[in-house]
Write a protein that holds these residues in place. Structure first.
Motif, PDB file in Angstrom:
ATOM      1  N   GLY A 149       0.827  -1.220   0.012  1.00  0.00           N
ATOM      2  CA  GLY A 149      -0.147  -0.138  -0.017  1.00  0.00           C
ATOM      3  C   GLY A 149       0.894   1.413  -0.040  1.00  0.00           C
ATOM      4  N   ALA A 150       0.227   2.430  -0.279  1.00  0.00           N
ATOM      5  CA  ALA A 150       1.133   3.682  -0.326  1.00  0.00           C
ATOM      6  C   ALA A 150       0.273   4.645   0.237  1.00  0.00           C
ATOM      7  CB  ALA A 150       1.164   3.965  -1.696  1.00  0.00           C
ATOM      8  N   VAL A 151       1.042   5.705   0.987  1.00  0.00           N
ATOM      9  CA  VAL A 151       0.262   6.932   1.412  1.00  0.00           C
ATOM     10  C   VAL A 151       0.934   7.981   0.877  1.00  0.00           C
ATOM     11  CG1 VAL A 151      -0.103   5.827   3.542  1.00  0.00           C
ATOM     12  CG2 VAL A 151       2.090   6.830   3.549  1.00  0.00           C
ATOM     13  N   VAL A 152       0.331   9.013   0.385  1.00  0.00           N
ATOM     14  CA  VAL A 152       0.907  10.380  -0.035  1.00  0.00           C
ATOM     15  C   VAL A 152       0.340  11.524   1.100  1.00  0.00           C
ATOM     16  CG1 VAL A 152       1.262  12.089  -1.926  1.00  0.00           C
ATOM     17  CG2 VAL A 152       0.936   9.601  -2.367  1.00  0.00           C
ATOM     18  N   ASP A 153       1.380  12.329   1.567  1.00  0.00           N
ATOM     19  CA  ASP A 153       1.002  13.552   2.290  1.00  0.00           C
ATOM     20  C   ASP A 153       1.118  14.650   1.160  1.00  0.00           C
ATOM     21  OD1 ASP A 153       0.719  16.036   3.756  1.00  0.00           O
ATOM     22  OD2 ASP A 153       3.061  16.045   3.941  1.00  0.00           O
ATOM     23  N   ILE A 154      -0.172  15.310   0.879  1.00  0.00           N
ATOM     24  CA  ILE A 154      -0.336  16.304  -0.086  1.00  0.00           C
ATOM     25  C   ILE A 154      -0.358  17.634   0.402  1.00  0.00           C
ATOM     26  CG2 ILE A 154      -1.548  16.993  -2.222  1.00  0.00           C
ATOM     27  CD1 ILE A 154      -2.725  14.263  -2.205  1.00  0.00           C
ATOM     28  N   GLY A 155       0.974  18.212   0.707  1.00  0.00           N
ATOM     29  CA  GLY A 155       0.990  19.365   1.307  1.00  0.00           C
ATOM     30  C   GLY A 155       0.671  20.419   0.277  1.00  0.00           C
ATOM     31  N   ALA A 295      -8.087  16.641   6.017  1.00  0.00           N
ATOM     32  CA  ALA A 295      -7.665  15.146   6.342  1.00  0.00           C
ATOM     33  C   ALA A 295      -6.241  15.196   6.960  1.00  0.00           C
ATOM     34  CB  ALA A 295      -7.743  14.212   5.082  1.00  0.00           C
ATOM     35  N   ASP A 296      -5.497  16.246   6.758  1.00  0.00           N
ATOM     36  CA  ASP A 296      -4.137  15.945   7.159  1.00  0.00           C
ATOM     37  C   ASP A 296      -4.064  16.365   8.685  1.00  0.00           C
ATOM     38  OD1 ASP A 296      -5.035  18.854   6.653  1.00  0.00           O
ATOM     39  OD2 ASP A 296      -3.211  19.560   6.399  1.00  0.00           O
ATOM     40  N   ALA A 480       3.172  20.681  14.640  1.00  0.00           N
ATOM     41  CA  ALA A 480       3.183  19.441  13.582  1.00  0.00           C
ATOM     42  C   ALA A 480       3.580  20.090  12.205  1.00  0.00           C
ATOM     43  CB  ALA A 480       1.668  19.089  13.345  1.00  0.00           C
ATOM     44  N   GLY A 481       4.107  19.255  11.332  1.00  0.00           N
ATOM     45  CA  GLY A 481       4.368  19.582   9.925  1.00  0.00           C
ATOM     46  C   GLY A 481       5.717  19.994   9.656  1.00  0.00           C
ATOM     47  N   SER A 482       6.144  19.698   8.290  1.00  0.00           N
ATOM     48  CA  SER A 482       7.393  19.700   8.094  1.00  0.00           C
ATOM     49  C   SER A 482       8.218  20.853   8.137  1.00  0.00           C
ATOM     50  CB  SER A 482       7.366  19.320   6.298  1.00  0.00           C
ATOM     51  OG  SER A 482       8.985  19.284   5.977  1.00  0.00           O
ATOM     52  N   GLY A 510       6.438  16.558  13.888  1.00  0.00           N
ATOM     53  CA  GLY A 510       7.001  16.228  12.465  1.00  0.00           C
ATOM     54  C   GLY A 510       5.545  16.035  11.650  1.00  0.00           C
ATOM     55  N   ASN A 511       5.937  15.346  10.424  1.00  0.00           N
ATOM     56  CA  ASN A 511       4.894  15.186   9.549  1.00  0.00           C
ATOM     57  C   ASN A 511       3.749  14.073  10.008  1.00  0.00           C
ATOM     58  OD1 ASN A 511       3.313  14.814   7.396  1.00  0.00           O
ATOM     59  ND2 ASN A 511       5.173  14.670   5.883  1.00  0.00           N
ATOM     60  N   THR A 512       2.977  14.566  10.669  1.00  0.00           N
ATOM     61  CA  THR A 512       1.740  13.825  11.405  1.00  0.00           C
ATOM     62  C   THR A 512       0.847  13.326  10.269  1.00  0.00           C
ATOM     63  OG1 THR A 512       0.623  15.516  12.225  1.00  0.00           O
ATOM     64  CG2 THR A 512       2.199  14.086  13.814  1.00  0.00           C
ATOM     65  N   SER A 513       0.708  14.285   9.198  1.00  0.00           N
ATOM     66  CA  SER A 513      -0.118  14.020   8.082  1.00  0.00           C
ATOM     67  C   SER A 513       0.348  12.651   7.511  1.00  0.00           C
ATOM     68  CB  SER A 513      -0.046  15.122   7.158  1.00  0.00           C
ATOM     69  OG  SER A 513      -0.926  14.719   5.948  1.00  0.00           O
ATOM     70  N   LEU A 514       1.515  12.550   7.413  1.00  0.00           N
ATOM     71  CA  LEU A 514       2.004  11.254   6.718  1.00  0.00           C
ATOM     72  C   LEU A 514       1.751  10.085   7.579  1.00  0.00           C
ATOM     73  CD1 LEU A 514       3.697  10.246   3.892  1.00  0.00           C
ATOM     74  CD2 LEU A 514       5.561  10.309   5.234  1.00  0.00           C
TER      75      LEU A 514
END
Length: 558
Positions: A149-155, A295-296, A480-482, A510-514
């Motif tokens: 499976g894959a995940v994408v954080d679309i910032g 959703a992020d 949170a966030g990059s 950090g990148n909790t969206s991812l």
């Protein structure tokens, strides 16, 4: 019709007189970065013309150009109309290849229970792929070991992709890149405007999906796996980004009452949306809280387990939007503010993204000297967001700027250390602070930071006030966030983005969206749980509060 030739691409196009260079570039399929979407407010679309071309253009504004740049033939592409044949030289952007993009975020122990499962049927010699109880497809032979499976954080600014082995939860690899949409429109509001017609939406959707496919393909190639064995991809991003990823017009997000056309917690056919994974692969969109809390943030709530923790916890994602959630013994309230692109280095005279040659750290030492760190340990070419906040924070702490944000006048106010005072010089009659011979911060830049930090601080104030919580009552603050990960507590408090009462309570997660998206991917039970959690979140629409302007103005002070 005038001919426009772009170098080094060597692409040409004929356009009507009066067309801007930026419009001509877009028609020719040439990318000129324009974070403000051609409104002339960022100064990032500089291009160079030769001597023969200069008489064949009409430049409306030279506000963002130095005298040296004007003499060398530079113009702003969005502000320069074409009246005759021209040749346009585009600078080579090496920075995008060196961007510092965070691909890690805090998480928790996740029990493995993916939505995708595979089962081998010996007598038929086939493997069936299931999504929950539904059969997605059939493969010849035993392919049960190949289950990904894959995940994408679309910032808004950056993208991060990850491929995960669904059989054991191991990460196969990650890839990060600049969101290609950012060259057309930097912040969410300009992205909405750009995508509100069919042509703009087509550009935004196709460029995004092309980049996602490229990133997933690179990870798969490096890992030696087939993309056809990736059966599900989770998209985590703000509400606008999920609209664009699902090819949904976001126009309603820009108009009252700001109603999203999608609500998340949904499954899409990956092939229908041009996502190059398994031919029967699916996309999962996590639930959305509101038009501007997406959703992020839901992924962030899941990753930090905000909804299950005791005490008072404030979760803040700092970026072009400032989204925040207050958890009081598990009860959640959320809001968002339009911070604008200053934190990303845009709308800043010497601003740039966090790539090679960007100043990422700044400190004023006891004897008035300065200490800077530059990404790539090379000569500084500009300032990225973390360096910018460091600078303004240090200016506020050491009296280089007043509480109202104005630079101190070293000629009439003899309060600065001589080493600092000599860095304050006049340029075009206005004070600037020279960091290096080429990099400086202007009064306008300070104002941009004021507006951005004022918006975020005002959101925090309203969130706390709405729940009757004092700043001193907050037990922990999660940033949170990059972008947020590269900030310092000291700088955030010095500029007043966070109240002093938060000192010693700040944690950078950090990148909790991812990392939250990975939790959705690896355990399907979180999907229904977070769908129910989102329903109970109280959303504060700050535009509906009469006092917001007053609080915002108060929060501008350093």
């Amino acid at each position: 019709m005038p001919e426009v030739v772009f170098y080094p691409q060597n692409k040409s196009i004929n356009v009507e007189e009066g067309t801007t260079i930026l419009q001509a570039a877009r028609s020719a399929g040439v990318i000129i970065e324009s974070p403000c979407n051609g409104t002339g407010t960022c100064g990032k679309c500089k291009v160079r013309l030769d001597e023969k071309s200069l008489p064949n253009v009409l430049a409306k504004s030279r506000h963002y150009l130095s005298k040296e740049e004007e003499e060398q033939g530079y113009v702003l592409a969005c502000e320069t109309q074409i009246t005759g044949d021209i040749k346009v030289e585009l600078g080579e952007n090496k920075q995008n290849g060196t961007l510092k993009i965070l691909s890690r975020g805090h998480s928790f122990n996740i029990d493995l229970k993916p939505f995708i499962r595979k089962e081998y049927f010996v007598h038929e010699d086939v493997t069936k792929v299931f999504a929950g109880k539904e059969q997605l497809g059939i493969e010849a032979g035993d392919t049960t070991k190949e289950n990904y499976g894959a995940v994408v954080d679309i910032g808004t600014t950056t993208l991060v992709a990850s491929i995960v082995n669904l059989n054991n939860g191991d990460e196969i690899g990650t890839s990060s890149a600049l969101n290609p949409q950012a060259v057309h429109a930097q912040d969410v509001l300009s992205r909405i405007k750009f995508s509100s017609d069919a042509d703009g939406l087509k550009v935004m959707h196709s460029e995004l999906t092309d980049k996602i496919n490229s990133m997933i393909g690179k990870i798969a190639l490096r890992a030696g796996i087939s993309k056809e064995h990736i059966y599900e991809i989770v998209f985590s991003g703000n509400t606008c980004m999920l609209h664009l990823a699902s090819n949904t017009c976001p126009e309603s997000l820009g108009k009252y009452p700001y109603t999203p056309k999608i609500s998340g917690a949904a499954y899409l056919d990956a092939a229908k949306y041009n996502i190059d994974i398994s031919p029967f692969g699916i996309i999962y969109l996590p639930p959305i809280i509101s038009a501007y809390v997406g959703a992020d943030i839901v992924s962030g709530i899941l990753a930090s387990q905000l909804h299950e923790k005791d005490g008072v916890i404030l979760f803040v994602d700092i970026g072009t939007n400032g989204e925040m959630v207050l958890a009081s013994c598990g009860n959640l309230s959320a809001t968002s503010t339009a911070a604008g692109p200053a934190f990303e280095g845009m709308n800043i005279t010497c601003g740039m993204r966090a790539g090679e040659a960007a100043i990422e750290f700044f400190e004023i030492e006891e004897q008035g000297s300065i200490n800077i760190k530059v990404i790539g340990e090379t000569e500084a070419a500009g300032i990225c967001g973390s360096g910018l906040l460091d600078m303004v924070g240090e200016f506020a702490a050491h009296g280089v700027i007043k509480k109202n944000g104005q630079f101190i006048d070293p000629e009439s106010e003899n309060v600065l250390h001589p080493k600092l005072a000599e860095r304050l010089v006049r340029q075009d009659g206005k004070w600037i602070f020279k960091v290096t011979d080429k990099v400086f911060l202007s009064q306008k830049d300070i104002r941009q930071v004021q507006l951005a930090k004022g918006a975020v601080r005002a959101g925090i104030e309203f969130l706390l006030e709405n729940k009757g919580v004092r700043a001193s009552d907050v037990d922990k603050v999660l940033i949170a966030g990059s972008f947020g990960y590269h900030l310092r507590e000291k700088s955030l408090i010095n500029i007043g983005l966070l109240p002093k009462e938060f000192e010693g309570k700040v944690e950078f997660v950090g990148n909790t969206s991812l990392s939250g998206a990975k939790a959705f991917l690896l355990n399907q039970t979180y999907r229904e749980k977070m769908k129910e959690t989102v329903k109970s979140v109280e959303v504060l629409e700050l535009a509906n509060y009469k006092d917001f302007d007053r609080v915002f103005v108060r929060c501008l002070s350093f």
